[in-house]
Design a protein around this motif. Structure first.
Motif, PDB file in Angstrom:
ATOM      1  N   VAL A  79       8.523  -0.804  10.392  1.00 21.31           N
ATOM      2  CA  VAL A  79       9.402  -0.454   9.266  1.00 21.31           C
ATOM      3  C   VAL A  79      10.190   0.818   9.580  1.00 21.31           C
ATOM      4  N   ASP A  80       9.600   1.707  10.365  1.00 25.07           N
ATOM      5  CA  ASP A  80      10.323   2.911  10.783  1.00 25.07           C
ATOM      6  C   ASP A  80      11.679   2.468  11.333  1.00 25.07           C
ATOM      7  N   SER A  81      12.764   3.129  10.939  1.00 27.26           N
ATOM      8  CA  SER A  81      14.098   2.618  11.291  1.00 27.26           C
ATOM      9  C   SER A  81      14.292   2.540  12.807  1.00 27.26           C
ATOM     10  N   ALA A 100      -1.228  -0.609  -4.268  1.00 30.15           N
ATOM     11  CA  ALA A 100      -2.203   0.484  -4.149  1.00 30.15           C
ATOM     12  C   ALA A 100      -1.468   1.801  -4.052  1.00 30.15           C
ATOM     13  N   THR A 101      -2.023   2.803  -4.721  1.00 28.52           N
ATOM     14  CA  THR A 101      -1.414   4.114  -4.712  1.00 28.52           C
ATOM     15  C   THR A 101      -2.490   5.169  -4.941  1.00 28.52           C
ATOM     16  N   ASN A 102      -2.080   6.436  -5.030  1.00 24.46           N
ATOM     17  CA  ASN A 102      -3.078   7.496  -5.150  1.00 24.46           C
ATOM     18  C   ASN A 102      -3.129   8.069  -6.560  1.00 24.46           C
ATOM     19  N   SER A 103      -2.038   8.779  -6.967  1.00 20.66           N
ATOM     20  CA  SER A 103      -2.127   9.553  -8.219  1.00 20.66           C
ATOM     21  C   SER A 103      -1.016   9.256  -9.234  1.00 20.66           C
ATOM     22  N   ASN A 104       0.035   8.596  -8.801  1.00 20.98           N
ATOM     23  CA  ASN A 104       1.187   8.422  -9.698  1.00 20.98           C
ATOM     24  C   ASN A 104       0.965   7.249 -10.663  1.00 20.98           C
ATOM     25  N   LEU A 105       0.129   7.510 -11.678  1.00 22.76           N
ATOM     26  CA  LEU A 105      -0.275   6.465 -12.619  1.00 22.76           C
ATOM     27  C   LEU A 105       0.909   5.961 -13.451  1.00 22.76           C
ATOM     28  N   ASP A 119      16.369  10.501   2.698  1.00 22.44           N
ATOM     29  CA  ASP A 119      15.647  10.951   1.511  1.00 22.44           C
ATOM     30  C   ASP A 119      14.238  10.349   1.610  1.00 22.44           C
ATOM     31  N   MET A 120      13.255  11.193   1.973  1.00 22.81           N
ATOM     32  CA  MET A 120      11.925  10.661   2.309  1.00 22.81           C
ATOM     33  C   MET A 120      10.847  11.447   1.568  1.00 22.81           C
ATOM     34  N   GLY A 121       9.599  11.028   1.711  1.00 29.39           N
ATOM     35  CA  GLY A 121       8.475  11.763   1.144  1.00 29.39           C
ATOM     36  C   GLY A 121       8.346  13.141   1.800  1.00 29.39           C
ATOM     37  N   PRO A 122       7.609  14.083   1.136  1.00 29.38           N
ATOM     38  CA  PRO A 122       7.573  15.462   1.641  1.00 29.38           C
ATOM     39  C   PRO A 122       6.967  15.625   3.031  1.00 29.38           C
ATOM     40  N   LEU A 155       4.606  -2.302   9.117  1.00 30.38           N
ATOM     41  CA  LEU A 155       4.001  -0.971   9.247  1.00 30.38           C
ATOM     42  C   LEU A 155       5.001   0.172   9.115  1.00 30.38           C
ATOM     43  N   ALA A 156       4.812   0.957   8.026  1.00 28.91           N
ATOM     44  CA  ALA A 156       5.566   2.211   7.896  1.00 28.91           C
ATOM     45  C   ALA A 156       4.657   3.381   8.261  1.00 28.91           C
ATOM     46  N   ASN A 157       3.363   3.235   7.986  1.00 26.43           N
ATOM     47  CA  ASN A 157       2.374   4.306   8.177  1.00 26.43           C
ATOM     48  C   ASN A 157       2.151   4.581   9.675  1.00 26.43           C
ATOM     49  N   LYS A 158       3.073   5.394  10.247  1.00 23.78           N
ATOM     50  CA  LYS A 158       3.044   5.611  11.696  1.00 23.78           C
ATOM     51  C   LYS A 158       1.786   6.333  12.156  1.00 23.78           C
ATOM     52  N   GLU A 159       1.194   7.172  11.251  1.00 22.73           N
ATOM     53  CA  GLU A 159       0.033   7.967  11.668  1.00 22.73           C
ATOM     54  C   GLU A 159      -1.114   7.068  12.135  1.00 22.73           C
ATOM     55  N   ALA A 160      -1.255   5.882  11.521  1.00 22.26           N
ATOM     56  CA  ALA A 160      -2.350   4.984  11.924  1.00 22.26           C
ATOM     57  C   ALA A 160      -2.203   4.574  13.391  1.00 22.26           C
ATOM     58  N   LEU A 204       0.870  -1.185   0.000  1.00 24.27           N
ATOM     59  CA  LEU A 204       0.000   0.000   0.000  1.00 24.27           C
ATOM     60  C   LEU A 204       0.900   1.226   0.000  1.00 24.27           C
ATOM     61  N   GLY A 205       0.741   2.094  -0.999  1.00 27.52           N
ATOM     62  CA  GLY A 205       1.641   3.249  -1.115  1.00 27.52           C
ATOM     63  C   GLY A 205       2.889   2.874  -1.884  1.00 27.52           C
ATOM     64  N   SER A 206       2.689   2.072  -2.951  1.00 23.43           N
ATOM     65  CA  SER A 206       3.844   1.485  -3.658  1.00 23.43           C
ATOM     66  C   SER A 206       4.664   2.517  -4.437  1.00 23.43           C
ATOM     67  N   THR A 207       4.078   3.697  -4.728  1.00 24.43           N
ATOM     68  CA  THR A 207       4.811   4.690  -5.517  1.00 24.43           C
ATOM     69  C   THR A 207       5.550   5.710  -4.645  1.00 24.43           C
ATOM     70  N   GLY A 208       5.405   5.603  -3.324  1.00 23.90           N
ATOM     71  CA  GLY A 208       6.059   6.558  -2.431  1.00 23.90           C
ATOM     72  C   GLY A 208       7.505   6.175  -2.143  1.00 23.90           C
ATOM     73  N   SER A 209       8.116   6.944  -1.268  1.00 25.14           N
ATOM     74  CA  SER A 209       9.524   6.709  -0.932  1.00 25.14           C
ATOM     75  C   SER A 209       9.716   5.298  -0.353  1.00 25.14           C
ATOM     76  N   ILE A 210       8.897   4.928   0.623  1.00 30.07           N
ATOM     77  CA  ILE A 210       9.011   3.579   1.205  1.00 30.07           C
ATOM     78  C   ILE A 210       8.579   2.535   0.175  1.00 30.07           C
ATOM     79  N   GLY A 211       7.493   2.803  -0.538  1.00 33.69           N
ATOM     80  CA  GLY A 211       6.977   1.843  -1.529  1.00 33.69           C
ATOM     81  C   GLY A 211       8.011   1.530  -2.598  1.00 33.69           C
TER      82      GLY A 211
HETATM   83  N1  NAP Z   1      10.161   7.770   3.661  1.00 25.84           N
HETATM   84  C1  NAP Z   1      10.766   7.275   4.692  1.00 25.84           C
HETATM   85  O1  NAP Z   1      11.998   7.128   4.706  1.00 25.84           O
HETATM   86  C2  NAP Z   1       9.983   6.857   5.906  1.00 25.84           C
HETATM   87  C3  NAP Z   1      10.659   6.381   7.031  1.00 25.84           C
HETATM   88  C4  NAP Z   1       9.933   5.942   8.115  1.00 25.84           C
HETATM   89  C5  NAP Z   1       8.539   5.987   8.104  1.00 25.84           C
HETATM   90  N2  NAP Z   1       7.905   6.482   7.017  1.00 25.84           N
HETATM   91  C6  NAP Z   1       6.439   6.541   7.022  1.00 25.84           C
HETATM   92  O2  NAP Z   1       5.963   5.808   5.898  1.00 25.84           O
HETATM   93  C7  NAP Z   1       4.777   6.415   5.370  1.00 25.84           C
HETATM   94  C8  NAP Z   1       5.019   6.752   3.898  1.00 25.84           C
HETATM   95  O3  NAP Z   1       6.045   7.720   3.828  1.00 25.84           O
HETATM   96  P1  NAP Z   1       6.719   8.109   2.439  1.00 25.84           P
HETATM   97  O4  NAP Z   1       7.843   9.001   2.783  1.00 25.84           O
HETATM   98  O5  NAP Z   1       6.976   6.873   1.651  1.00 25.84           O
HETATM   99  O6  NAP Z   1       5.549   8.978   1.768  1.00 25.84           O
HETATM  100  P2  NAP Z   1       5.377   9.389   0.232  1.00 25.84           P
HETATM  101  O7  NAP Z   1       6.672   9.309  -0.469  1.00 25.84           O
HETATM  102  O8  NAP Z   1       4.641  10.661   0.243  1.00 25.84           O
HETATM  103  O9  NAP Z   1       4.454   8.221  -0.347  1.00 25.84           O
HETATM  104  C9  NAP Z   1       3.127   8.042   0.090  1.00 25.84           C
HETATM  105  C10 NAP Z   1       2.480   6.919  -0.690  1.00 25.84           C
HETATM  106  O10 NAP Z   1       1.109   6.813  -0.274  1.00 25.84           O
HETATM  107  C11 NAP Z   1       0.272   6.935  -1.428  1.00 25.84           C
HETATM  108  N3  NAP Z   1      -0.983   7.555  -1.016  1.00 25.84           N
HETATM  109  C12 NAP Z   1      -1.159   8.777  -0.470  1.00 25.84           C
HETATM  110  N4  NAP Z   1      -2.468   9.000  -0.249  1.00 25.84           N
HETATM  111  C13 NAP Z   1      -3.120   7.899  -0.686  1.00 25.84           C
HETATM  112  C14 NAP Z   1      -4.481   7.538  -0.802  1.00 25.84           C
HETATM  113  N5  NAP Z   1      -5.447   8.365  -0.396  1.00 25.84           N
HETATM  114  N6  NAP Z   1      -4.793   6.318  -1.304  1.00 25.84           N
HETATM  115  C15 NAP Z   1      -3.817   5.483  -1.722  1.00 25.84           C
HETATM  116  N7  NAP Z   1      -2.509   5.765  -1.663  1.00 25.84           N
HETATM  117  C16 NAP Z   1      -2.165   6.962  -1.156  1.00 25.84           C
HETATM  118  C17 NAP Z   1       1.055   7.784  -2.397  1.00 25.84           C
HETATM  119  O11 NAP Z   1       0.557   7.644  -3.719  1.00 25.84           O
HETATM  120  P3  NAP Z   1       0.972   8.712  -4.896  1.00 25.84           P
HETATM  121  O12 NAP Z   1       2.450   8.559  -5.087  1.00 25.84           O
HETATM  122  O13 NAP Z   1       0.232   8.261  -6.073  1.00 25.84           O
HETATM  123  O14 NAP Z   1       0.581  10.051  -4.379  1.00 25.84           O
HETATM  124  C18 NAP Z   1       2.440   7.171  -2.208  1.00 25.84           C
HETATM  125  O15 NAP Z   1       2.508   5.937  -2.872  1.00 25.84           O
HETATM  126  C19 NAP Z   1       4.512   7.655   6.245  1.00 25.84           C
HETATM  127  O16 NAP Z   1       3.593   7.328   7.249  1.00 25.84           O
HETATM  128  C20 NAP Z   1       5.870   7.951   6.865  1.00 25.84           C
HETATM  129  O17 NAP Z   1       5.774   8.601   8.104  1.00 25.84           O
HETATM  130  C21 NAP Z   1       8.585   6.918   5.918  1.00 25.84           C
END
Ligand code: NAP
Length: 387
Positions: free
Chosen positions: A149-151, A34-39, A202-205, A122-127, A7-14
């Protein structure tokens, strides 16, 4: 072979999770994405991994993806929206759901994955911040694992392995300090570009801004409290700019165990995906003689008010963490869109928290209502510039 759902396969963790899977093809089959907008990226992932089910945010996106799948002879079922995200989360059979969406949108899919009987990475800490008591109770009842998954939490998980949680004195949660820990720059002058320039990760915004405000560490303290059953007061936050020691656990006998490695999220992702086994990884070897110095310091709660607000919400409990998190998500989105300045982020959160009447033992519905009300309130403050 493990069947995975991402879930969130197009994001930084995905994306880093797909890197891990790519290196270990014989160990994993990706059953759902599963993802949101990055087709564009989702199409590449579908072509490569041929999932059985795939979800995208919008109906138009789903139409486009379905037509593209037909044209390319790909038989994936295409779904969309929150319902689609949930359908992918509860897809069976699956061995593990990696939840790497950002924000409290991840709550319902997480519950549905647990209801379906699937273990979670679990990476999605907000849940967990928002509904940690309910999530942990559900996982316990269903006898399912939530592997962090959080380091930092991956480090604590590894340090606690085979240990009795009653022998834990405290958790020492390390924080890089973000870009402004040592910076002399006034917080009122911080731009979006400054805040997005993280020194070690290097993480999501959204999480990058949370790291700059230190909100991220507050969210992580609440996350650790739920995952490891340790009171918030027994979680100490220590600034460690090198991001080599990913966290520590002090036991009653004063022994401290730590997990060290180069800062690269592919390690905790791989650990969660392959747990309980360890495999070779793509990481660089940690050369401590080259690193030379590992420094530690105390966070400045005065300069980083978001950290204090998050910890206070965690102490209050009930619906307050959901309200704090919702206000933070609204404020960070507004900051990224240039609607508010950096120093307004804690103000939005503080005002929203002050307006909330806490419910002590909320169910999921009540938590989601509190989350929605807090978003509306935060939006009003942002729109009226009353901060
Ligand atoms: N990045 C890290 O190094 C890191 C480290 C530890 C923990 N985390 C946690 O991991 C989670 C993800 O972080 P991230 O940095 O990977 O974020 P990110 O780069 O912004 O990626 C978020 C992902 O979620 C998808 N998404 C967002 N809203 C959605 C929706 N309504 N329905 C379906 N998919 C949706 C996005 O899709 P689109 O790309 O299509 O928008 C994208 O694939 C966060 O909770 C963060 O705190 C991240």
């Amino acid at each position: 072979m493990k069947k995975l759902i991402l879930l969130g396969s197009t994001g930084s963790i995905g994306r880093q999770a797909t890197d891990v899977v790519r290196r270990m093809r014989s160990e994993f089959k990706i059953a759902g994405l599963a993802t949101n907008s990055n087709l564009a990226l989702l199409k590449k992932q579908v072509a490569e991994f041929r999932p059985e089910i795939v979800s995208i945010g919008s109906e138009e996106g789903a139409k486009d993806l379905s037509a593209w799948c037909r044209k390319n002879g790909i038989k994936s079922t295409v779904v969309y929206g929150l319902d689609g995200l949930i359908e992918v989360a509860r897809y069976r059979p699956a061995d593990l759901v990696l939840s790497a969406v950002v924000g409290s949108i991840g709550i319902k899919p997480l519950f549905e994955a647990l209801n379906a009987g699937t273990n979670i990475a679990l990476a999605n800490k907000e849940a967990l911040v928002v509904a940690g008591d309910l999530v942990m109770a559900k996982a316990k009842k269903k006898k399912l694992a939530i592997i962090p998954v959080d380091s930092e939490h991956s480090a604590i998980f590894q340090c606690m392995k085979d240990e009795d949680s009653r022998s834990v004195e405290k958790i020492i949660l390390t924080a890089s300090g973000g870009p402004f820990y040592r910076s002399k720059k006034k917080h009122s002058e911080i731009t979006v570009a400054d805040a997005l320039a993280h020194p070690t990760w290097d993480m999501g915004p959204k999480i990058t801004i949370d790291s700059a405000t230190l909100m991220n560490k507050g969210l992580e303290a609440i996350e650790a409290h739920h995952l490891f059953g340790v009171p918030l007061k027994a979680i100490e936050i220590v600034i460690h700019p090198q991001s080599i020691v990913h966290s520590m656990v002090e036991f009653k006998d004063k022994c401290v165990l730590a997990q060290l490695s180069m800062p690269d999220m592919r390690l905790p992702i791989q650990h969660a995906l392959t747990y309980p086994r360890r495999y070779p990884s793509a990481l660089k070897t940690l050369d401590l003689a080259k690193v030379q110095r590992l420094e530690f310091g105390r966070p400045d709660f005065g300069r980083f008010r978001c950290l204090k607000l998050a910890l206070s919400a965690g102490e209050t409990g009930g619906t307050m963490p959901a309200v704090m998190n919702a206000a933070n998500e609204s404020a960070v989105a507004a900051f990224l869109q240039g609607q508010i300045v950096f120093t307004a982020i804690p103000k939005v959160i503080e005002k929203t928290m002050a307006s909330h009447k806490v419910q002590k033992k909320p169910d999921l519905e009540e938590i989601l209502l509190a989350d929605a009300a807090a978003r509306r309130y935060a939006q009003e403050i942002i729109q009226q510039h009353s901060i």
